[in-house]
Design an enzyme around this catalytic site. Structure first.
Site, PDB file in Angstrom:
ATOM      1  N   LYS A 190       0.965  -1.094  -0.157  1.00  0.00           N
ATOM      2  CA  LYS A 190       0.159  -0.143  -0.004  1.00  0.00           C
ATOM      3  C   LYS A 190       0.767   1.357   0.030  1.00  0.00           C
ATOM      4  O   LYS A 190       1.815   1.458   0.972  1.00  0.00           O
ATOM      5  CB  LYS A 190      -0.987  -0.020   1.181  1.00  0.00           C
ATOM      6  CG  LYS A 190      -1.646   1.202   1.260  1.00  0.00           C
ATOM      7  CD  LYS A 190      -2.861   1.223   2.348  1.00  0.00           C
ATOM      8  CE  LYS A 190      -3.676   2.404   2.402  1.00  0.00           C
ATOM      9  NZ  LYS A 190      -4.493   2.177   3.823  1.00  0.00           N
ATOM     10  N   LYS A 218      -2.083  -1.479  -4.051  1.00  0.00           N
ATOM     11  CA  LYS A 218      -2.912  -0.244  -3.961  1.00  0.00           C
ATOM     12  C   LYS A 218      -2.062   0.868  -3.790  1.00  0.00           C
ATOM     13  O   LYS A 218      -1.236   0.875  -2.995  1.00  0.00           O
ATOM     14  CB  LYS A 218      -3.840  -0.504  -2.568  1.00  0.00           C
ATOM     15  CG  LYS A 218      -4.546   0.804  -2.233  1.00  0.00           C
ATOM     16  CD  LYS A 218      -5.241   0.579  -0.975  1.00  0.00           C
ATOM     17  CE  LYS A 218      -6.021   1.684  -0.777  1.00  0.00           C
ATOM     18  NZ  LYS A 218      -6.588   1.551   0.699  1.00  0.00           N
TER      19      LYS A 218
HETATM   20  C1  PBG Z   1      -7.027   3.248   5.352  1.00  0.00           C
HETATM   21  C2  PBG Z   1      -7.634   3.285   3.989  1.00  0.00           C
HETATM   22  C3  PBG Z   1      -7.587   4.265   3.056  1.00  0.00           C
HETATM   23  C4  PBG Z   1      -7.944   3.849   1.691  1.00  0.00           C
HETATM   24  C5  PBG Z   1      -8.720   2.469   1.917  1.00  0.00           C
HETATM   25  N1  PBG Z   1      -8.171   2.201   3.255  1.00  0.00           N
HETATM   26  C6  PBG Z   1      -7.019   5.610   3.045  1.00  0.00           C
HETATM   27  C7  PBG Z   1      -5.592   5.799   3.284  1.00  0.00           C
HETATM   28  O1  PBG Z   1      -4.732   4.965   3.592  1.00  0.00           O
HETATM   29  O2  PBG Z   1      -5.121   7.123   3.506  1.00  0.00           O
HETATM   30  C8  PBG Z   1      -8.032   4.617   0.382  1.00  0.00           C
HETATM   31  C9  PBG Z   1      -9.082   3.954  -0.416  1.00  0.00           C
HETATM   32  C10 PBG Z   1      -9.453   4.977  -1.546  1.00  0.00           C
HETATM   33  O3  PBG Z   1      -8.632   6.086  -1.587  1.00  0.00           O
HETATM   34  O4  PBG Z   1     -10.286   4.618  -2.146  1.00  0.00           O
HETATM   35  N2  PBG Z   1      -8.430   2.934   6.349  1.00  0.00           N
END
Ligand code: PBG
Length: 331
Positions: A198, A250
């Site tokens: 991520k 992601k």
């Molecule tokens: C964290 C989380 C995020 C997203 C999914 N889970 C935000 C982040 O890490 O700042 C982002 C998903 C998206 O942008 O569609 N709980």
């Protein structure tokens, strides 16, 4: 005598029927997962300004959304909670009466095994500072103190009825900590989806709106640097080692190379998340008449599939499942 091309790669592109027959990749509704935002204390869906077409939903709307998802034939729903109050330790995340745990329970009851119920396992929606973990005295995100809370959150979500827990916090050791806690609670069947690679991304911008994030600063001390691909592969391998059942990359669109590399070496399913910013860019560009919106949606999703995404979280899941059922080609 004219020299002719000996290979004519255009031949297979001659007609729509041929192109359709030789397409290497496509999607099916079962490969799509719909993220859903459930907000505490609202009576009607509230549109999210930065994500045209996406809303925050009240708790009592969850059952209806599950029916829509089942009818669409998609693979699952991923639930996010938007609480009315937050604190330093994210207490709402482990409280059985917290909005996310209540949403899971409502979804699990409505789904009755017809579709997978998945939940975001992270503290950022529940902390008043907006970080994905708890803070140490010096203001840094305390990895190991956070693991202890994630473990309790995993048990709370499993007890509420979640089939799949989406560990999105990027703390080291989070898969092992949650797996041990689930097993100790007798929840050996609950699946762990690790958001392994991520990246710290600007493309989460609209999501911060969707969950009314209070974050100031960024998540660069725990999420990956977009400059690094090898490290993304290493994160996935580490999570598989710790017991992850599924790994995720992601954002999808800016990490297709990482997705392909993880897919090459993974011994477990590999999923991808087409995030809020990817959604918003295409929606806004389509609305401005700059691109053909539907074709851009289809192309972006097939590209993720081509790179190795076996299931895709996308805010277009229901709509695209409808296209697929109607026989519409995505590319
Ligand atoms: C964290 C989380 C995020 C997203 C999914 N889970 C935000 C982040 O890490 O700042 C982002 C998903 C998206 O942008 O569609 N709980």
């Amino acid at each position: 005598m004219t020299a002719y091309p000996t290979r004519r790669l255009r031949r297979l592109r001659t007609t729509p029927a041929l192109r359709r027959l030789v397409a290497e990749h496509d999607l099916t509704p079962r490969r799509l997962i719909l993220p859903i935002f459930v907000k505490e204390g609202i009576a009607e869906p509230q549109p999210i300004a930065s994500m045209p077409g996406v809303s925050q939903h009240p708790l009592d709307g969850v059952a209806g959304l599950v029916e829509e998802a089942v009818a669409a034939g998609i693979g699952g729903i991923m639930l996010f909670g938007v609480p009315t109050t937050r604190d330093a330790r994210g207490s709402g995340a482990t409280d059985p009466d917290g909005i996310l745990n209540r949403a899971i329970a409502a979804a699990a009851e409505a789904a009755a095994g017809r579709i997978t119920v998945q939940a975001d396992l992270c503290l950022d929606e529940f902390t008043d500072h907006g970080h994905c973990g708890v803070l140490a005295a010096d203001g840094s995100v305390d990895n190991d103190a956070t693991l202890e809370i994630y473990a309790r959150m995993a048990v709370a979500q499993a007890r509420a009825g979640a089939d799949i827990l989406g560990l999105s916090g990027m703390m080291d050791g989070q898969v092992a900590a949650c797996r041990a806690a689930l097993d100790a609670d007798g929840r050996t069947d609950v699946v762990i989806l690790a958001y392994s690679a991520k990246y710290a991304s600007a493309f989460y911008g609209p999501f911060r709106d969707a969950v009314e994030s209070t974050l100031t600063g960024d998540r660069r001390t725990y999420q990956l640097d977009a400059a690094n691909a090898r490290e993304g592969v290493e994160e996935a391998l580490a999570d598989i080692d710790e017991g992850a059942d599924i790994v995720m990359v992601k954002p999808a669109g800016t990490s297709l190379d990482v997705l392909a590399r993880v897919s090459d070496v993974s011994s477990v399913p590999v999923w991808a998340y087409q995030v809020s910013g990817e959604y918003a860019l295409i929606e806004h560009a389509g609305a401005a008449g700059l691109i053909d919106r539907d074709r851009a949606v289809g192309e972006s999703l097939v590209a993720i599939r081509r790179a190795g995404g076996e299931a895709i979280l996308t805010y277009w899941a229901i709509e695209v499942a409808g296209w697929l059922r109607a026989g519409k080609d995505l590319t």
